[in-house]
Design a protein around this motif. Sequence first.
Motif, PDB file in Angstrom:
ATOM      1  N   ARG A  97      23.109 -33.250  47.284  1.00  8.88           N
ATOM      2  CA  ARG A  97      23.765 -32.873  46.027  1.00  8.88           C
ATOM      3  C   ARG A  97      24.372 -31.471  46.125  1.00  8.88           C
ATOM      4  O   ARG A  97      25.437 -31.206  45.550  1.00  8.88           O
ATOM      5  N   GLN A  98      23.695 -30.562  46.821  1.00  6.58           N
ATOM      6  CA  GLN A  98      24.268 -29.228  47.021  1.00  6.58           C
ATOM      7  C   GLN A  98      25.597 -29.324  47.759  1.00  6.58           C
ATOM      8  O   GLN A  98      26.582 -28.682  47.372  1.00  6.58           O
ATOM      9  N   ALA A  99      25.629 -30.111  48.828  1.00  7.91           N
ATOM     10  CA  ALA A  99      26.869 -30.279  49.593  1.00  7.91           C
ATOM     11  C   ALA A  99      27.954 -30.926  48.739  1.00  7.91           C
ATOM     12  O   ALA A  99      29.133 -30.559  48.806  1.00  7.91           O
ATOM     13  N   GLU A 100      27.547 -31.885  47.917  1.00  3.53           N
ATOM     14  CA  GLU A 100      28.493 -32.563  47.032  1.00  3.53           C
ATOM     15  C   GLU A 100      29.108 -31.573  46.042  1.00  3.53           C
ATOM     16  O   GLU A 100      30.311 -31.610  45.764  1.00  3.53           O
ATOM     17  N   ARG A 101      28.271 -30.677  45.519  1.00  2.00           N
ATOM     18  CA  ARG A 101      28.746 -29.687  44.550  1.00  2.00           C
ATOM     19  C   ARG A 101      29.766 -28.740  45.179  1.00  2.00           C
ATOM     20  O   ARG A 101      30.699 -28.291  44.514  1.00  2.00           O
ATOM     21  N   HIS A 102      29.596 -28.444  46.452  1.00  2.00           N
ATOM     22  CA  HIS A 102      30.535 -27.556  47.145  1.00  2.00           C
ATOM     23  C   HIS A 102      31.723 -28.312  47.743  1.00  2.00           C
ATOM     24  O   HIS A 102      32.593 -27.690  48.358  1.00  2.00           O
ATOM     25  N   GLY A 103      31.738 -29.637  47.603  1.00  2.31           N
ATOM     26  CA  GLY A 103      32.835 -30.421  48.153  1.00  2.31           C
ATOM     27  C   GLY A 103      32.854 -30.440  49.664  1.00  2.31           C
ATOM     28  O   GLY A 103      33.929 -30.486  50.283  1.00  2.31           O
ATOM     29  N   VAL A 104      31.675 -30.417  50.293  1.00  2.00           N
ATOM     30  CA  VAL A 104      31.584 -30.388  51.754  1.00  2.00           C
ATOM     31  C   VAL A 104      31.506 -31.819  52.282  1.00  2.00           C
ATOM     32  O   VAL A 104      30.545 -32.539  51.973  1.00  2.00           O
ATOM     33  N   PRO A 105      32.471 -32.278  53.087  1.00  4.79           N
ATOM     34  CA  PRO A 105      32.400 -33.627  53.664  1.00  4.79           C
ATOM     35  C   PRO A 105      31.200 -33.760  54.597  1.00  4.79           C
ATOM     36  O   PRO A 105      30.822 -32.809  55.288  1.00  4.79           O
ATOM     37  N   ARG A 106      30.592 -34.961  54.620  1.00  2.00           N
ATOM     38  CA  ARG A 106      29.399 -35.168  55.431  1.00  2.00           C
ATOM     39  C   ARG A 106      29.502 -36.428  56.271  1.00  2.00           C
ATOM     40  O   ARG A 106      30.177 -37.392  55.885  1.00  2.00           O
ATOM     41  N   ILE A 107      28.835 -36.403  57.415  1.00  2.00           N
ATOM     42  CA  ILE A 107      28.509 -37.625  58.146  1.00  2.00           C
ATOM     43  C   ILE A 107      26.987 -37.692  58.218  1.00  2.00           C
ATOM     44  O   ILE A 107      26.302 -36.669  58.111  1.00  2.00           O
TER      45      ILE A 107
END
Length: 684
Positions: free
Chosen positions: A123-133
């Motif tokens: 969720r933290q990454a989602e809030r910052h708009g960071v793409p993930r694999i």
Amino acid sequence: MTTNVTNSLATVRNLGILAHVDAGKTTVTERVLYATGTTHKRGEVHDGTTVTDFDPQERDRGITIFAAAVSCTWAGHRLNLIDTPGHVDFADEVERSLRVLDGAVAVFDAVAGVEPQSESVWRQAERHGVPRIAFVNKLDRAGADLDRAVASIRERLHPAPLVVQLPIGSEQSFTGVVDLVGMRALVWPDGAEAPEEGTVPQDLYDEALRRRRLLEEAVAERHPAALEEFCGRETLSAPTLTAALRDLTRSGDGVVVLCGSAYRNRGIEPLLDAVVAYLPSPLDVPPVRGEYEGVERQRPADPAAPAAALAFKVQATPTGRLTFLRVYSGTIEKGDAVWDASARRTERIGRILRVRADRHAPLERAVAGDIVAVVGLKSARAGTTLCAPDDPIVLEPPGVADPVVSVAVEARTSRDTGRLASALARLAEEDPSLRVRTDAETGQTVLSGMGELHLEVAVEKMRRELDLEVTVGRPRVSYRETVVRGVSGVVFRHVKQDGGAGQFAHVVLDVEPLPGPGFEFRSAVVGGRVPQEYVRAVEAGCRDALAEGPLGGHQVTGLRVTLTDGATHVKDSSETAFRTAGRLGLREALRACGMVLLEPVAEVTVTVPEDAVGGVLGDLAARRGRVTGSTTRTGTALVTATVPLAELFGYAGRLRGRTQGRGTFTARPTGYAQAPATALTATR
């Protein structure tokens, strides 16, 4: 921008490794360093030989505590990688890291699937708009199941998982993967340094075709160009599929899922290929935005643009103070003068270092897209913007969570009192989530942080690194007070006359509960009876009053204040007078309101053998816990409960005792809930 510069930036990947504690983040990082030739020996967490967990406390405890940056190369690309902590107490380290990253690899345990802190960092990454694999790790463990782990990703995190690999073998017989994009097999024989590439095993060929078809359908459903080719040919070529996966990853519409076993060195090379193929370069993300003196500005990822960099970490070392920077635009050279836009002062860059955990290589310059450490900055803190003096900008700093646990600390001997103050200031400088204050009633120095372990680590750091012996009080949680019954028409007149110009302010306030936490202020004054500048002063005064509530002096939250009327004096009214009236008036109003105490609560996930569940449930009930779920798999029970944070002190030891050392738990703060009346007496 020249072609060479564009090509150089296109080969940079700034990424983080994210996961729940013990999912294998650090082992993945160590295998990445080994596969890229950065290290020549595989570091092991259990042996205390890892590169990124270099702090003595990390090696003693076997967990990542401090975010560590490393740099390596793979297939002609530079990877600036940050290994982040997985424990919830150090979530602010993750927050500061995510603020400066362009992509991330989320690591999941193939047995446990999505765990509580996995969800938090996602969720933290989602809030910052960071793409993930996603990388499903530990496929060699008993009970490992890729499909079950992927199902938990879909159910708990709600992305569209795009699985691009099929395991070859299971549990102890796991030897490799089928690459569904290239339809090839990659097998790692025992002791092999690199995978052997071959054709898909015959017994897996039909399953591989089926899964490739599912992957194509999922991609075509979400990507217009892929859909066009799929409709025309009823299949997708490998280049089209790769391009579509890249687009879906960078837009957040899909998450590529890979698998392997980092400990056994299986699956790392395909993971590195996926990082290069799917995660964005600095050129693929929008220009960074900021402002200066109310004017919005932006900076492109261009070494020729005005310099702009964000400090995200400060670390004191025996050789000097290191400030870690993400350079968003421009070029910073050794000896340059830069403008600290946050402190509004000029700083000079002493040295620039390429970082590999606790080892550094000197650089002459850092350019857009780089993550480096610099020496020589005096005032920079985490969140500080450094920029070109003639073209200033302030970038948005990382958020800092409010601490939830406090301890009183004092020096063991009176002669160390001054050293203690310096040590605490240094800790707070390195870690903004640590707060230091002096208790007004007792005169004690209070250290506040994100959890019991967070404070333990801070105190131990003072003892080890500064040779400072301190006495620590029992941990206390940070309570809040809130309004459950409001009041209307509270009149407060602030009149002061002591010679010369006096002070006069008249305010009328309404106070009402606000759904959820926070504070709202609004003005309903008509006819200009209170000028706008005085309205702002009343709001500032009300915010001052929130620091200490009437029940026990705790911070007040969850209320709305409305200024309904007021009056001024032609000579004696001022912003200072109205700010004082706002502060004292709200304090008087709160004493008339119905108030309750709030205590921090945490979502606790307890993993225990099935035969110990009864005792664990009874213990949670005794701790005022509310069980919200229970599941069983392969002889192990997972119990989820909401428990007041104050009741979790010492729980680790109690759980070990009840389960003969076989039980573990994680706790994730989830907010505040009303405390019982008995807690009010205990907090006074």
